[in-house]
Write a protein that holds these residues in place. Structure first.
Motif, mmCIF file in Angstrom:
data_model
loop_
_atom_site.group_PDB
_atom_site.id
_atom_site.type_symbol
_atom_site.label_atom_id
_atom_site.label_comp_id
_atom_site.label_asym_id
_atom_site.label_seq_id
_atom_site.Cartn_x
_atom_site.Cartn_y
_atom_site.Cartn_z
ATOM 1 N N LYS A 245 10.065 78.527 53.064
ATOM 2 C CA LYS A 245 10.259 79.966 52.946
ATOM 3 C C LYS A 245 8.917 80.637 52.707
ATOM 4 N N GLU A 246 8.716 81.752 53.365
ATOM 5 C CA GLU A 246 7.485 82.504 53.172
ATOM 6 C C GLU A 246 7.578 83.348 51.907
ATOM 7 N N GLU A 247 6.447 83.893 51.505
ATOM 8 C CA GLU A 247 6.422 84.777 50.354
ATOM 9 C C GLU A 247 7.410 85.922 50.564
ATOM 10 N N GLY A 248 7.906 86.434 49.461
ATOM 11 C CA GLY A 248 8.797 87.585 49.552
ATOM 12 C C GLY A 248 9.977 87.474 48.621
ATOM 13 N N GLU A 249 10.951 88.292 48.900
ATOM 14 C CA GLU A 249 12.128 88.369 48.052
ATOM 15 C C GLU A 249 13.041 87.172 48.260
ATOM 16 N N GLY A 250 13.882 86.944 47.280
ATOM 17 C CA GLY A 250 14.865 85.876 47.383
ATOM 18 C C GLY A 250 14.674 84.783 46.352
ATOM 19 N N GLY A 251 13.630 84.868 45.552
ATOM 20 C CA GLY A 251 13.366 83.841 44.549
ATOM 21 C C GLY A 251 13.734 84.298 43.150
ATOM 22 N N ARG A 252 13.220 83.545 42.169
ATOM 23 C CA ARG A 252 13.509 83.849 40.772
ATOM 24 C C ARG A 252 12.248 84.132 39.960
ATOM 25 N N ALA A 253 11.110 84.229 40.634
ATOM 26 C CA ALA A 253 9.845 84.509 39.945
ATOM 27 C C ALA A 253 9.581 86.011 39.945
ATOM 28 N N SER A 254 8.573 86.427 39.164
ATOM 29 C CA SER A 254 8.230 87.848 39.134
ATOM 30 C C SER A 254 6.745 88.035 38.845
ATOM 31 N N ILE A 255 6.270 89.234 39.175
ATOM 32 C CA ILE A 255 4.897 89.646 38.888
ATOM 33 C C ILE A 255 4.988 90.932 38.093
ATOM 34 N N THR A 256 4.291 90.968 36.954
ATOM 35 C CA THR A 256 4.355 92.125 36.077
ATOM 36 C C THR A 256 2.955 92.562 35.659
ATOM 37 N N LYS B 84 10.423 91.769 40.901
ATOM 38 C CA LYS B 84 11.313 90.653 40.587
ATOM 39 C C LYS B 84 11.780 89.950 41.857
ATOM 40 N N HIS B 85 12.411 88.809 41.654
ATOM 41 C CA HIS B 85 13.084 88.050 42.716
ATOM 42 C C HIS B 85 12.115 87.613 43.813
ATOM 43 N N LEU B 86 10.953 87.088 43.392
ATOM 44 C CA LEU B 86 9.946 86.630 44.348
ATOM 45 C C LEU B 86 9.968 85.109 44.467
ATOM 46 N N ARG B 87 9.475 84.622 45.590
ATOM 47 C CA ARG B 87 9.361 83.186 45.844
ATOM 48 C C ARG B 87 7.932 82.731 45.599
ATOM 49 N N ALA C 207 -2.240 87.795 43.254
ATOM 50 C CA ALA C 207 -1.405 86.968 42.378
ATOM 51 C C ALA C 207 -0.847 85.805 43.181
ATOM 52 N N GLU C 208 -0.744 84.652 42.517
ATOM 53 C CA GLU C 208 -0.132 83.490 43.148
ATOM 54 C C GLU C 208 0.999 82.991 42.270
ATOM 55 N N ILE C 209 2.155 82.843 42.871
ATOM 56 C CA ILE C 209 3.303 82.267 42.181
ATOM 57 C C ILE C 209 3.379 80.807 42.590
ATOM 58 N N LYS C 210 3.298 79.917 41.605
ATOM 59 C CA LYS C 210 3.276 78.473 41.875
ATOM 60 C C LYS C 210 4.590 77.789 41.516
ATOM 61 N N ASP C 211 5.384 78.427 40.671
ATOM 62 C CA ASP C 211 6.631 77.830 40.205
ATOM 63 C C ASP C 211 7.775 78.790 40.512
ATOM 64 N N LYS C 212 8.924 78.262 40.851
ATOM 65 C CA LYS C 212 10.022 79.115 41.307
ATOM 66 C C LYS C 212 10.564 80.073 40.247
ATOM 67 N N GLU C 213 10.272 79.843 38.968
ATOM 68 C CA GLU C 213 10.742 80.766 37.926
ATOM 69 C C GLU C 213 9.583 81.344 37.116
ATOM 70 N N GLU C 214 8.391 81.325 37.685
ATOM 71 C CA GLU C 214 7.193 81.781 36.988
ATOM 72 C C GLU C 214 7.153 83.308 36.855
ATOM 73 N N VAL C 215 6.590 83.763 35.742
ATOM 74 C CA VAL C 215 6.298 85.184 35.543
ATOM 75 C C VAL C 215 4.774 85.311 35.501
#
Length: 132
Positions: A21-32, A83-86, A114-122
């Motif tokens: 899956k590419e970056e984008g919506e549908g995951g459980r991570a977030s950037i704040t 919210k809800h990022l992959r 920003a880089e999200i490395k874990d599926k539930e990372e904030v």
């Protein structure tokens, strides 16, 4: 017949599980983060006030896209959260006044990656500093 069905199901499972899956919506991570504003006089020589900016537009770009993918507004305390990022790479940006008087529009974009490395990372970004 039974063997063909098992082979077909195995192939379908492999195809589905190999799709990334590419970056984008549908995951459980977030950037704040927060947007901090400084208000200057017209010549930008005197600081009049500074505060965490409410109702400020914040934009996100998924991966290597050339245009922003989503936009949100900061809360009354200048806080934003996508919210809800992959997993993947993201670019977050806001607009600030151009203090150099060299940009025709009078505004410039301020970017943070920003880089999200874990599926539930904030991922918590440093404050954006903008000029109002």
């Amino acid at each position: 017949m039974k063997n063909k069905l098992i082979i077909a199901l195995t192939l379908i499972t492999l195809i589905i599980s190999s799709c990334s899956k590419e970056e984008g919506e549908g995951g459980r991570a977030s950037i704040t983060g927060k947007v901090h504003a400084k208000n200057y006089n017209a010549s930008f020589t005197q600081l009049l006030s500074e505060y965490y900016a409410p109702d400020e537009d914040v934009y996100i770009i998924y991966g290597d896209n050339n245009f922003y993918d989503d936009k949100i507004t900061t809360d009354p305390n200048g806080v934003f959260e996508f919210k809800h990022l992959r997993k993947g790479n993201y670019t977050i940006f806001v607009y600030s006044k151009d203090t150099t008087f060299t940009i025709a529009s009078g505004v410039e974009a301020k970017y943070l990656d920003a880089e999200i490395k874990d599926k539930e990372e904030v991922v918590e970004l440093p404050d954006f500093e903008i000029i109002k």
